[in-house]
Design a protein around this motif. Structure first.
Motif, PDB file in Angstrom:
ATOM      1  N   CYS A   4      58.154 -61.993  86.803  1.00  0.00           N
ATOM      2  CA  CYS A   4      57.236 -60.843  86.913  1.00  0.00           C
ATOM      3  C   CYS A   4      56.885 -60.273  85.551  1.00  0.00           C
ATOM      4  CB  CYS A   4      57.899 -59.753  87.728  1.00  0.00           C
ATOM      5  SG  CYS A   4      57.379 -59.747  89.369  1.00  0.00           S
ATOM      6  N   LEU A   5      57.899 -60.168  84.673  1.00  0.00           N
ATOM      7  CA  LEU A   5      57.663 -59.613  83.343  1.00  0.00           C
ATOM      8  C   LEU A   5      56.629 -60.437  82.592  1.00  0.00           C
ATOM      9  CD1 LEU A   5      58.390 -57.804  80.878  1.00  0.00           C
ATOM     10  CD2 LEU A   5      60.215 -59.446  80.382  1.00  0.00           C
ATOM     11  N   TRP A   6      56.807 -61.755  82.573  1.00  0.00           N
ATOM     12  CA  TRP A   6      55.885 -62.590  81.819  1.00  0.00           C
ATOM     13  C   TRP A   6      54.502 -62.638  82.458  1.00  0.00           C
ATOM     14  CZ3 TRP A   6      56.022 -63.912  77.045  1.00  0.00           C
ATOM     15  CH2 TRP A   6      57.235 -64.015  76.382  1.00  0.00           C
ATOM     16  N   MET A   7      54.423 -62.634  83.780  1.00  0.00           N
ATOM     17  CA  MET A   7      53.116 -62.593  84.428  1.00  0.00           C
ATOM     18  C   MET A   7      52.380 -61.311  84.066  1.00  0.00           C
ATOM     19  SD  MET A   7      53.433 -64.225  88.255  1.00  0.00           S
ATOM     20  CE  MET A   7      51.682 -63.911  88.476  1.00  0.00           C
ATOM     21  N   PHE A   8      53.103 -60.202  84.069  1.00  0.00           N
ATOM     22  CA  PHE A   8      52.474 -58.923  83.756  1.00  0.00           C
ATOM     23  C   PHE A   8      52.043 -58.880  82.293  1.00  0.00           C
ATOM     24  CE2 PHE A   8      52.656 -54.319  82.812  1.00  0.00           C
ATOM     25  CZ  PHE A   8      51.728 -53.886  83.724  1.00  0.00           C
ATOM     26  N   LEU A   9      52.900 -59.380  81.388  1.00  0.00           N
ATOM     27  CA  LEU A   9      52.537 -59.388  79.977  1.00  0.00           C
ATOM     28  C   LEU A   9      51.334 -60.282  79.707  1.00  0.00           C
ATOM     29  CD1 LEU A   9      56.050 -59.509  78.241  1.00  0.00           C
ATOM     30  CD2 LEU A   9      54.558 -57.538  78.555  1.00  0.00           C
ATOM     31  N   LEU A  10      51.284 -61.453  80.354  1.00  0.00           N
ATOM     32  CA  LEU A  10      50.133 -62.342  80.168  1.00  0.00           C
ATOM     33  C   LEU A  10      48.861 -61.740  80.755  1.00  0.00           C
ATOM     34  CD1 LEU A  10      51.818 -65.779  80.961  1.00  0.00           C
ATOM     35  CD2 LEU A  10      51.055 -64.970  78.733  1.00  0.00           C
ATOM     36  N   TYR A  11      48.990 -61.082  81.899  1.00  0.00           N
ATOM     37  CA  TYR A  11      47.828 -60.435  82.506  1.00  0.00           C
ATOM     38  C   TYR A  11      47.292 -59.318  81.602  1.00  0.00           C
ATOM     39  CZ  TYR A  11      45.249 -57.269  85.560  1.00  0.00           C
ATOM     40  OH  TYR A  11      44.307 -56.435  86.087  1.00  0.00           O
ATOM     41  N   LEU A  12      48.198 -58.505  81.074  1.00  0.00           N
ATOM     42  CA  LEU A  12      47.759 -57.419  80.201  1.00  0.00           C
ATOM     43  C   LEU A  12      47.168 -57.960  78.897  1.00  0.00           C
ATOM     44  CD1 LEU A  12      50.564 -54.733  80.597  1.00  0.00           C
ATOM     45  CD2 LEU A  12      48.368 -54.893  81.738  1.00  0.00           C
ATOM     46  N   THR A  13      47.752 -59.048  78.390  1.00  0.00           N
ATOM     47  CA  THR A  13      47.190 -59.646  77.177  1.00  0.00           C
ATOM     48  C   THR A  13      45.773 -60.143  77.418  1.00  0.00           C
ATOM     49  OG1 THR A  13      49.415 -60.313  76.476  1.00  0.00           O
ATOM     50  CG2 THR A  13      47.556 -61.411  75.422  1.00  0.00           C
ATOM     51  N   ALA A  14      45.562 -60.775  78.565  1.00  0.00           N
ATOM     52  CA  ALA A  14      44.215 -61.255  78.891  1.00  0.00           C
ATOM     53  C   ALA A  14      43.232 -60.100  79.024  1.00  0.00           C
ATOM     54  CB  ALA A  14      44.259 -62.074  80.180  1.00  0.00           C
ATOM     55  N   ARG A  15      43.668 -59.011  79.647  1.00  0.00           N
ATOM     56  CA  ARG A  15      42.771 -57.865  79.790  1.00  0.00           C
ATOM     57  C   ARG A  15      42.499 -57.180  78.460  1.00  0.00           C
ATOM     58  NH1 ARG A  15      41.866 -55.765  84.842  1.00  0.00           N
ATOM     59  NH2 ARG A  15      40.381 -54.501  83.635  1.00  0.00           N
ATOM     60  N   MET A  16      43.503 -57.162  77.584  1.00  0.00           N
ATOM     61  CA  MET A  16      43.327 -56.501  76.294  1.00  0.00           C
ATOM     62  C   MET A  16      42.335 -57.245  75.401  1.00  0.00           C
ATOM     63  SD  MET A  16      47.195 -55.226  75.395  1.00  0.00           S
ATOM     64  CE  MET A  16      46.722 -54.614  73.779  1.00  0.00           C
ATOM     65  N   ILE A  17      42.238 -58.571  75.543  1.00  0.00           N
ATOM     66  CA  ILE A  17      41.276 -59.325  74.746  1.00  0.00           C
ATOM     67  C   ILE A  17      40.009 -59.609  75.548  1.00  0.00           C
ATOM     68  CG2 ILE A  17      43.079 -60.372  73.329  1.00  0.00           C
ATOM     69  CD1 ILE A  17      42.864 -62.881  74.963  1.00  0.00           C
ATOM     70  N   PHE A  18      39.828 -58.847  76.641  1.00  0.00           N
ATOM     71  CA  PHE A  18      38.615 -58.900  77.451  1.00  0.00           C
ATOM     72  C   PHE A  18      38.373 -60.296  78.023  1.00  0.00           C
ATOM     73  CE2 PHE A  18      37.975 -55.626  74.185  1.00  0.00           C
ATOM     74  CZ  PHE A  18      37.852 -54.514  75.007  1.00  0.00           C
ATOM     75  N   ARG A  19      39.428 -60.872  78.594  1.00  0.00           N
ATOM     76  CA  ARG A  19      39.318 -62.156  79.277  1.00  0.00           C
ATOM     77  C   ARG A  19      39.614 -61.956  80.755  1.00  0.00           C
ATOM     78  NH1 ARG A  19      37.365 -66.636  76.714  1.00  0.00           N
ATOM     79  NH2 ARG A  19      38.788 -67.922  77.928  1.00  0.00           N
ATOM     80  N   ARG A  20      39.061 -62.858  81.576  1.00  0.00           N
ATOM     81  CA  ARG A  20      39.351 -62.802  83.001  1.00  0.00           C
ATOM     82  C   ARG A  20      40.738 -63.382  83.251  1.00  0.00           C
ATOM     83  NH1 ARG A  20      38.849 -66.204  87.373  1.00  0.00           N
ATOM     84  NH2 ARG A  20      38.093 -67.866  86.006  1.00  0.00           N
ATOM     85  N   ALA A  21      41.561 -62.655  83.972  1.00  0.00           N
ATOM     86  CA  ALA A  21      42.946 -63.068  84.228  1.00  0.00           C
ATOM     87  C   ALA A  21      43.022 -63.727  85.600  1.00  0.00           C
ATOM     88  CB  ALA A  21      43.880 -61.859  84.160  1.00  0.00           C
ATOM     89  N   ASP A  22      43.132 -65.067  85.618  1.00  0.00           N
ATOM     90  CA  ASP A  22      43.280 -65.810  86.860  1.00  0.00           C
ATOM     91  C   ASP A  22      44.744 -65.792  87.275  1.00  0.00           C
ATOM     92  OD1 ASP A  22      41.990 -67.864  88.828  1.00  0.00           O
ATOM     93  OD2 ASP A  22      43.823 -68.831  88.111  1.00  0.00           O
ATOM     94  N   ALA A  23      45.005 -65.411  88.521  1.00  0.00           N
ATOM     95  CA  ALA A  23      46.390 -65.232  88.975  1.00  0.00           C
ATOM     96  C   ALA A  23      47.176 -66.537  88.927  1.00  0.00           C
ATOM     97  CB  ALA A  23      46.398 -64.657  90.389  1.00  0.00           C
ATOM     98  N   VAL A  24      46.559 -67.646  89.377  1.00  0.00           N
ATOM     99  CA  VAL A  24      47.264 -68.933  89.401  1.00  0.00           C
ATOM    100  C   VAL A  24      47.549 -69.416  87.985  1.00  0.00           C
ATOM    101  CG1 VAL A  24      47.131 -71.324  90.173  1.00  0.00           C
ATOM    102  CG2 VAL A  24      46.240 -69.504  91.627  1.00  0.00           C
TER     103      VAL A  24
END
Length: 404
Positions: A343-363
């Motif tokens: 969960c920690l790494w999924m959340f960190l990767l999701y936030l990183t994608a949002r911070m650089i204005f990228r679409r975060a695909d769940a899979v």
């Protein structure tokens, strides 16, 4: 004209499918990396240098094929190189250890077994009551052999007997993560039960880095050493856990302390206070997973934090950064288990994608998190908790999210 439009629509559909698949590059990389790890138990006699050379040659072949615009050949060679990388990572994790590692010492019978031995180590898991004993996990640092201390590295499960007449029960049960202890214990190697169909207990402990089991006959044979083993991360985590336990003390007198034990397991992942009756009640009702810290806790905390930061009008990137920091602190408090680390790494990767204005695909984020964890701990691939955690989230990402 009608044929032209029909062909054009078919090309559009095919290109959309290709683009959708290419938006999940972590899936193929993680699959082949995990395939290499899965093949590691079959490798008993091998040459590490030969496998490494084969991986390097395949990576170079993939690069040259890409330069010559041979995409299919480049893809096959690249994925084969990734599979060999997973195999090498698993073999290095299994067989690559130093001369003071417990596996090396046990193989050469340099670590005394089945006899009292003085040891020194660090507590890496809060102690819990199991029957009449207090059980904890210890990272061994040294042991006494012929009047000299020998350095060692490896984990062991330590059981401390707690006779009720010596007045030292609370001292033994108060072992916390980060304590440095020294004592006399009898150690032995984990063994499997000979019952047909029984679980591979020794293999399970070995995948978790635990290679010895120890027992101290009396709490008087153990002492805490000043200084401890804590670091700037574990100190606030241990202090937070202790504060939560103290805040639950008024509830601990109700119904043998089980309401307080359930709250402790829900909030900080402390299962030490749960008795057998409470565990069996949750297991028989099929709701035992409610007591386990998982992605649901992280989702609630992250959602509330992001909503609060949005209400006070913080900038978007600052909201994500502060939420990630709080989730990291919470993970340090509850411990880096497979589900909470995923969960920690999924959340960190999701936030990183949002911070650089990228679409975060769940899979794609899910497979990227799995790849990071397998690089750090290849043996987690064989853990049931790791498999169920990722398979359940994958099922949700592939079925529920598209349906919604």
């Amino acid at each position: 004209m009608q044929n032209f439009f029909s062909r054009f629509s078919i090309v559009n559909r095919q290109s959309s499918i290709i683009n959708h698949q290419s938006s999940r590059p972590a899936a193929a990389i993680t699959f082949f990396f995990a395939s290499g790890i899965a093949a590691s138990p079959l490798c008993r006699d091998y040459s590490f240098c030969t496998l490494a050379a084969a991986g390097i040659l395949l990576a170079c072949a993939s690069f040259l094929a890409l330069r010559r615009n041979r995409i299919a050949l480049s893809l096959v060679a690249g994925l084969a190189a990734i599979a060999i990388s997973g195999l090498l990572m698993a073999l290095a994790h299994r067989d690559g250890f130093s001369d003071y590692d417990l596996r090396y010492l046990l193989a050469r019978q340099a670590f005394p077994l089945n006899e009292p031995m003085s040891f020194e180590g660090c507590v890496i898991e809060d102690s819990a009551r199991h029957g009449e004993d207090s059980v904890t996990t210890v990272e061994l640092n040294a042991f006494l052999q012929r009047d000299r201390w020998v350095a060692c590295a490896g984990k062991g499960i330590l059981r401390v007997a707690q006779p009720g007449s010596d007045g030292s029960t609370e001292r033994a049960a108060d072992l916390m993560r980060g304590d440095r202890i020294r004592g006399w214990a009898v150690w032995q190697v984990p063994r499997n039960f000979e019952n047909p169909g029984s679980a591979d207990r020794a293999g399970l402990l070995a995948r978790r880095g635990i290679f010895v089991l120890g027992r101290i006959k009396s709490t008087r044979l153990m002492e805490k050493i000043s200084g401890g083993c804590s670091n700037p991360w574990t100190r606030p985590a241990t202090a937070t856990s202790s504060h939560v336990r103290r805040s639950l003390d008024p509830i601990a007198k109700i119904e043998n302390g089980q309401p307080a034990a359930v709250l402790a397991s829900l909030v900080i992942g402390d299962y030490s206070g749960l008795n057998n009756a409470t565990r069996e009640t949750f297991q028989n009702s099929g709701t035992y997973h409610v007591l386990v810290i998982s992605g649901l806790h992280v989702a609630w905390i992250a959602g509330l934090l992001l909503y609060f930061f949005k209400c006070i009008r913080l900038p978007e990137r600052l909201r994500y950064l502060m939420a990630a920091f709080v989730i990291l602190l919470y993970t340090c408090v509850v411990g880096f288990q497979a589900s909470i680390t995923r969960c920690l790494w999924m959340f960190l990767l999701y936030l990183t994608a949002r911070m650089i204005f990228r679409r975060a695909d769940a899979v794609n984020v899910l497979f990227a998190a799995a790849l990071i964890l397998l690089v750090a701990q290849p043996d987690w691939l064989f853990e049931t908790g790791f498999q169920l955690s990722f398979l359940s989230v994958m099922a949700i990402a592939l079925t529920a999210i598209p349906a919604m």
